[in-house]
Design a protein around this motif. Sequence first.
Motif, PDB file in Angstrom:
ATOM      1  N   ASP A  56      98.964  89.134  50.073  1.00  0.00           N
ATOM      2  CA  ASP A  56     100.115  88.250  50.265  1.00  0.00           C
ATOM      3  C   ASP A  56      99.661  86.830  50.588  1.00  0.00           C
ATOM      4  N   VAL A  57      98.557  86.687  51.318  1.00  0.00           N
ATOM      5  CA  VAL A  57      97.979  85.359  51.558  1.00  0.00           C
ATOM      6  C   VAL A  57      97.525  84.763  50.231  1.00  0.00           C
ATOM      7  N   GLU A  58      96.881  85.573  49.409  1.00  0.00           N
ATOM      8  CA  GLU A  58      96.428  85.086  48.099  1.00  0.00           C
ATOM      9  C   GLU A  58      97.611  84.651  47.231  1.00  0.00           C
ATOM     10  N   GLU A  59      98.724  85.359  47.329  1.00  0.00           N
ATOM     11  CA  GLU A  59      99.927  84.951  46.598  1.00  0.00           C
ATOM     12  C   GLU A  59     100.362  83.553  47.055  1.00  0.00           C
ATOM     13  N   ALA A  60     100.343  83.313  48.352  1.00  0.00           N
ATOM     14  CA  ALA A  60     100.707  81.995  48.883  1.00  0.00           C
ATOM     15  C   ALA A  60      99.704  80.937  48.435  1.00  0.00           C
ATOM     16  N   LEU A  61      98.420  81.269  48.458  1.00  0.00           N
ATOM     17  CA  LEU A  61      97.383  80.313  48.061  1.00  0.00           C
ATOM     18  C   LEU A  61      97.542  79.878  46.607  1.00  0.00           C
ATOM     19  N   ALA A  62      97.988  80.797  45.759  1.00  0.00           N
ATOM     20  CA  ALA A  62      98.128  80.499  44.333  1.00  0.00           C
ATOM     21  C   ALA A  62      99.122  79.369  44.073  1.00  0.00           C
TER      22      ALA A  62
END
Length: 157
Positions: A56-62
């Motif tokens: 979910d953090v990676e989704e935000a980072l994208a």
Amino acid sequence: MPNLNALSADEAEKELLACCASRAFAREVAALRPYQDLAALTAAADAAVRGLAWPDVEEALAAHPRIGERAEGAGRESAWSRQEQSGVEDHLRQALAEGNRAYEERFGHVYLICATGLSGERMLARLKERLANDPATEREVVRDELAKITKLRVAKI
């Protein structure tokens, strides 16, 4: 937060996605309404970011542009990103681009820093420092930076 509190769940989630582009974050913060005040909302947003699973953090980072690159688009999140990165001087863009490439090769995601109030020199210095972090340490730093950015953006809605 009467405006956020008055929205439907879908509308509230859409507003919150502009603050942190994780669907899990938006669902959780929207579900905890109503908020008595901004302090309660920002506390909930901070806790939600810190509780996100790494995907979910990676989704935000994208959703975040690379530091030094101008965010494209007419949306609110792009406008906020351009404002937050306004401290990046043109002469640093090449060094930041090279640093971003090294960071992404090392950690597999975009370099994230709460850029508000920071000079381009400071962002570049922090990037170089963070390249020495081990992956677990860097994940915690990223989560802290995402929480800072999210709290600033939540205050704007």
